[in-house]
Design a protein around this motif. Structure first.
Motif, mmCIF file in Angstrom:
data_model
loop_
_atom_site.group_PDB
_atom_site.id
_atom_site.type_symbol
_atom_site.label_atom_id
_atom_site.label_comp_id
_atom_site.label_asym_id
_atom_site.label_seq_id
_atom_site.Cartn_x
_atom_site.Cartn_y
_atom_site.Cartn_z
ATOM 1 N N VAL A 70 0.856 -1.180 0.000
ATOM 2 C CA VAL A 70 0.000 0.000 0.000
ATOM 3 C C VAL A 70 0.895 1.234 0.000
ATOM 4 O O VAL A 70 1.678 1.440 0.934
ATOM 5 N N ILE A 71 0.797 2.051 -1.045
ATOM 6 C CA ILE A 71 1.588 3.283 -1.150
ATOM 7 C C ILE A 71 0.631 4.450 -1.022
ATOM 8 O O ILE A 71 -0.058 4.830 -1.974
ATOM 9 N N ASP A 72 0.574 5.037 0.174
ATOM 10 C CA ASP A 72 -0.375 6.122 0.443
ATOM 11 C C ASP A 72 0.124 6.900 1.659
ATOM 12 O O ASP A 72 0.447 6.295 2.691
ATOM 13 N N VAL A 109 -8.424 -4.005 6.608
ATOM 14 C CA VAL A 109 -9.312 -4.777 5.742
ATOM 15 C C VAL A 109 -8.551 -5.900 5.042
ATOM 16 O O VAL A 109 -9.007 -7.051 4.991
ATOM 17 N N LEU A 110 -7.378 -5.573 4.506
ATOM 18 C CA LEU A 110 -6.602 -6.566 3.769
ATOM 19 C C LEU A 110 -6.073 -7.665 4.677
ATOM 20 O O LEU A 110 -6.090 -8.847 4.316
ATOM 21 N N THR A 111 -5.612 -7.278 5.856
ATOM 22 C CA THR A 111 -5.126 -8.276 6.807
ATOM 23 C C THR A 111 -6.252 -9.218 7.218
ATOM 24 O O THR A 111 -6.058 -10.432 7.354
ATOM 25 N N PHE A 151 -13.943 4.903 -1.539
ATOM 26 C CA PHE A 151 -14.249 3.646 -2.206
ATOM 27 C C PHE A 151 -15.003 2.701 -1.286
ATOM 28 O O PHE A 151 -14.960 2.830 -0.056
ATOM 29 N N ASP A 152 -15.712 1.785 -1.885
ATOM 30 C CA ASP A 152 -16.371 0.721 -1.137
ATOM 31 C C ASP A 152 -15.365 -0.411 -0.948
ATOM 32 O O ASP A 152 -14.783 -0.901 -1.922
ATOM 33 N N THR A 153 -15.125 -0.836 0.277
ATOM 34 C CA THR A 153 -14.093 -1.835 0.537
ATOM 35 C C THR A 153 -14.409 -3.172 -0.128
ATOM 36 O O THR A 153 -13.504 -3.872 -0.591
ATOM 37 N N GLY A 154 -15.687 -3.506 -0.183
ATOM 38 C CA GLY A 154 -16.062 -4.759 -0.840
ATOM 39 C C GLY A 154 -15.714 -4.749 -2.320
ATOM 40 O O GLY A 154 -15.200 -5.732 -2.859
ATOM 41 N N GLU A 155 -15.999 -3.624 -2.981
ATOM 42 C CA GLU A 155 -15.661 -3.506 -4.399
ATOM 43 C C GLU A 155 -14.149 -3.544 -4.600
ATOM 44 O O GLU A 155 -13.658 -4.206 -5.517
ATOM 45 N N LEU A 165 -6.897 1.860 7.347
ATOM 46 C CA LEU A 165 -8.135 1.171 6.948
ATOM 47 C C LEU A 165 -7.821 0.042 5.972
ATOM 48 O O LEU A 165 -8.309 -1.094 6.132
ATOM 49 N N LEU A 166 -7.001 0.345 4.960
ATOM 50 C CA LEU A 166 -6.654 -0.671 3.976
ATOM 51 C C LEU A 166 -5.913 -1.839 4.625
ATOM 52 O O LEU A 166 -6.187 -3.002 4.327
#
Length: 223
Positions: free
Chosen positions: A6-8, A20-22, A102-106, A16-17
């Motif tokens: 994740v580059i942000d 969710v990803l973990t 963005f929607d995390t599910g999408e 958040l990313l």
């Protein structure tokens, strides 16, 4: 376990990313600037399977980072919603473009699609031509498994030639494309850089890997 970088520079979005990803079973690495991301990739540690890339980064912008990533699917995640930006970045190599918020599910579904595509296509960061081997993630070059140290400009020239191994790359195209990787991309110095690159490669095996096509450009020599 798939690895996502994740580059942000937005800490809240990055957190958040990562959460969710973990939670979905991914291994997550973080970079807060373009420069830091390229440094992580050059260290030769575990290569990410996918990159989530913001555009508005401190220092090296996201667009510049994208041009230096090869062999890894990149999903741009940005607040910029202009269709022309999306089209431009997709044409420059981005695998997908998701607009913030963005929607995390999408986003998870798009990540899964790109990871599946990468497995089917067998995407690799390594390019080979005869005894030449280039890893575009670690920015390393080997000739017959022996490392060859190149300047940034020499590396950019060789990368362009190896991407088009059976074609003559004109001087104008070569200069235009290597400008993505190096500021030293003027015609007056191109011949010198190519000459130095040929010499370094030839010193290992005695073979000349680059052929000058008079008045047009250069290509990899077929042996």
């Amino acid at each position: 376990m798939k690895h996502i970088l994740v580059i942000d520079d937005d800490i809240q979005i990055g957190d958040l990313l990562e959460e969710v990803l973990t939670g979905e079973g991914y291994l997550v690495s973080r970079a807060y600037s373009g420069t830091e991301a390229l440094l992580l990739l050059s260290e030769g540690k575990r290569r990410p399977d996918l990159v989530l890339l913001d555009l508005m980064l401190p220092g090296l912008r996201g667009e510049e980072v994208l041009t230096r990533l090869s062999g890894i699917p990149v999903i741009v995640v940005s607040a910029r919603a202009d269709p022309s930006d999306k089209i431009s970045l997709l044409l420059e190599g981005a695998a997908d473009y998701v607009t913030k918020p963005f929607d995390t599910g999408e986003l998870l579904a798009r990540i899964l699609v790109q990871l599946r595509n990468a497995e089917v296509l067998g995407i690799s960061s390594v390019m080979e031509y005869e005894e030449l081997k280039m890893d575009t993630i670690s920015h390393s070059v080997q000739v017959k498994d022996r490392p060859v140290k190149l300047t940034r400009t020499e590396y950019a020239i060789l990368k362009m030639l190896m991407r088009n191994p059976s074609q003559v790359v004109t001087k104008s195209v070569l200069l235009d494309r290597i400008c993505e990787d190096t500021p030293d991309c003027v015609e007056s110095s191109l011949k010198v850089h190519v000459s130095n690159l040929r010499r370094k490669l030839k010193n290992v095996t005695g073979k000349d890997y680059i052929e000058a096509v008079w008045g047009i450009g250069f290509k990899l020599r077929e042996t």
